[in-house]
Design a protein around this motif. Structure first.
Motif, PDB file in Angstrom:
ATOM      1  N   GLU A  68       0.759  -0.688  -0.206  1.00 19.86           N
ATOM      2  CA  GLU A  68      -0.464   0.519   0.149  1.00 19.86           C
ATOM      3  C   GLU A  68       1.254   1.462   0.283  1.00 19.86           C
ATOM      4  OE1 GLU A  68      -2.224  -0.426   3.419  1.00 19.86           O
ATOM      5  OE2 GLU A  68      -3.693  -2.290   2.911  1.00 19.86           O
ATOM      6  N   SER A  69       0.804   2.595   0.028  1.00 23.43           N
ATOM      7  CA  SER A  69       1.182   3.923  -0.377  1.00 23.43           C
ATOM      8  C   SER A  69       0.920   3.629   1.253  1.00 23.43           C
ATOM      9  CB  SER A  69      -0.080   4.667  -0.580  1.00 23.43           C
ATOM     10  OG  SER A  69       0.182   4.427  -2.023  1.00 23.43           O
TER      11      SER A  69
ATOM     12  N   THR B 183       3.897   2.869   2.914  1.00 25.92           N
ATOM     13  CA  THR B 183       4.821   1.243   3.781  1.00 25.92           C
ATOM     14  C   THR B 183       6.567   1.715   3.296  1.00 25.92           C
ATOM     15  OG1 THR B 183       3.994  -0.192   1.416  1.00 25.92           O
ATOM     16  CG2 THR B 183       2.640  -0.173   3.549  1.00 25.92           C
TER      17      THR B 183
ATOM     18  N   ASN C  58       1.171  -0.431  -5.731  1.00 25.35           N
ATOM     19  CA  ASN C  58       0.729  -0.234  -4.873  1.00 25.35           C
ATOM     20  C   ASN C  58      -0.868  -0.679  -5.038  1.00 25.35           C
ATOM     21  OD1 ASN C  58      -0.512   1.587  -6.279  1.00 25.35           O
ATOM     22  ND2 ASN C  58      -0.768   3.159  -4.699  1.00 25.35           N
TER      23      ASN C  58
ATOM     24  N   PRO D  71       1.283  -3.684   5.258  1.00 27.51           N
ATOM     25  CA  PRO D  71       0.783  -2.023   6.294  1.00 27.51           C
ATOM     26  C   PRO D  71       1.004  -1.668   7.441  1.00 27.51           C
ATOM     27  CG  PRO D  71      -1.031  -3.627   5.671  1.00 27.51           C
ATOM     28  CD  PRO D  71       0.197  -4.708   5.532  1.00 27.51           C
TER      29      PRO D  71
ATOM     30  N   GLU E  81      -4.362   3.863   8.077  1.00 28.01           N
ATOM     31  CA  GLU E  81      -4.752   3.740   6.317  1.00 28.01           C
ATOM     32  C   GLU E  81      -3.653   4.181   5.690  1.00 28.01           C
ATOM     33  OE1 GLU E  81      -6.682   1.329   5.170  1.00 28.01           O
ATOM     34  OE2 GLU E  81      -8.400   1.394   6.783  1.00 28.01           O
TER      35      GLU E  81
ATOM     36  N   ASN F  35      -0.860   5.018   6.716  1.00 33.41           N
ATOM     37  CA  ASN F  35       0.675   3.473   6.745  1.00 33.41           C
ATOM     38  C   ASN F  35       1.764   4.708   7.825  1.00 33.41           C
ATOM     39  OD1 ASN F  35      -0.413   1.236   5.805  1.00 33.41           O
ATOM     40  ND2 ASN F  35      -0.747   1.588   3.722  1.00 33.41           N
TER      41      ASN F  35
END
Length: 321
Positions: free
Chosen positions: A26-27, A29, A138, A167, A211, A213
């Protein structure tokens, strides 16, 4: 955390090679940090490290930026320009969010991976380059391949070795370490005296889903250092409202998993959250924590070993301040 320790071990191994690497996750991380670590530990560390944010550039501009162009190749091309692949020669190029590039650039990138050469716009002759490629995404590239949005052959070329960055909500035991580092960094940057996080705020940090991260946590600590009037940062100093304080653990974390996997996930998360909180409350003293939990010291230590919980790592959050 065990997940990150394994990633660090992988980075140390692959940095000694020249293999192409694909970073997923994910963005926020830490994919860029992992790419920089791979480069920094490699034999190319003395060479350039060129990071390219692929989604930020339109297709025509991205192509010219990556591969360069000759004078007159297009309107306003008034002189020759070296591309980023050439700028990264004898070093590493990091292609961030590779899943967003167009089919045209995918084809040209495949040629670079296969032939180790580039062809600037407006030039018929190819140029050899000595570049290590690290890419990140991602997105689910397998799904994009099925939808004919990403070339399968390019995926296989990029995915020689992959690292998945988990995450932050899956490695909450790392939060005190990250908080300590960010506190140190921002207090120094903003010229503030050393600050700490109150136990109540740390408790909320440990339960929050993050969310965004690590990047979101970093931004929160930056704001906290700026806005908090005292040496100990309180929840009210940053108007912190955790939307997950009363969240159902099972519903949020494991609703789509098979029974056995769901049970194991719930137990792992429970032990990390419960024992980390107890260790913080008892100043990381294992004997006092065991007593507070109603466990023998040896039994607590066995549970901590099983789930990779190390009080010494958590204590760094205080020691760094």
């Amino acid at each position: 955390s065990p997940k990150m320790a394994k990633i660090f071990d992988t980075i140390r191994v692959i940095s000694k090679t020249d293999v192409t690497c694909l970073l997923t996750g994910e963005s926020g991380t830490g994919k860029d940090m992992a790419a920089r670590a791979i480069h920094g530990l490699s034999e190319r560390s003395s060479g350039p490290y060129v990071a390219v944010n692929c989604p930020n550039l339109p297709e025509n501009l991205l192509e010219s930026e990556l591969f360069g162009y000759k004078k007159g190749a297009f309107t306003h091309a008034t002189s020759d320009k070296n591309g980023l692949f050439w700028e990264a020669n004898r070093g590493t190029i990091y292609l961030d969010e590779i899943g967003d590039i167009s089919p045209t650039i995918q084809t040209k990138l495949l040629r670079v991976l296969q032939e180790k050469e580039i062809r600037p716009l407006g030039q018929n002759k190819s140029i050899k380059v000595d570049v290590r490629i690290i890419a990140s995404t991602n997105q689910d590239l397998s799904a994009k391949i099925k939808d004919n949005l990403f070339r399968q052959d390019l995926f296989y070329r990029l995915n020689v070795l992959s690292i998945h960055m988990p995450p932050l909500r899956e490695r909450t035991e790392d939060i005190p370490l990250l908080v300590a580092q960010f506190l140190t960094n921002f207090c120094r940057e903003y010229g503030k005296k050393p600050k700490t996080i109150s136990p109540g705020l740390m408790h909320r940090f440990m339960k929050y889903r993050w969310e965004g991260n690590v990047r979101e946590l970093e931004n929160v600590i930056s704001r906290a250092v700026l806005l908090s009037p005292g040496s100990e940062i309180q929840p009210e100093d940053i108007d912190w409202v955790s939307s997950t304080d009363d969240e159902c653990l099972v519903a949020s974390a494991v609703r789509d998993l098979p029974y056995k996997e769901a049970k194991a996930r719930v137990l792992e998360r429970f032990h990390h959250e419960y024992l980390t909180e107890q260790l913080i409350r008892n100043n990381y003293n294992v004997t006092k924590t065991a007593k507070a939990c109603g466990l023998e010291r040896q039994a607590l230590q066995q549970v901590m070993r099983r789930y990779g919980i190390k009080p010494g790592n958590l204590q760094l959050a205080d020691e760094a301040d």
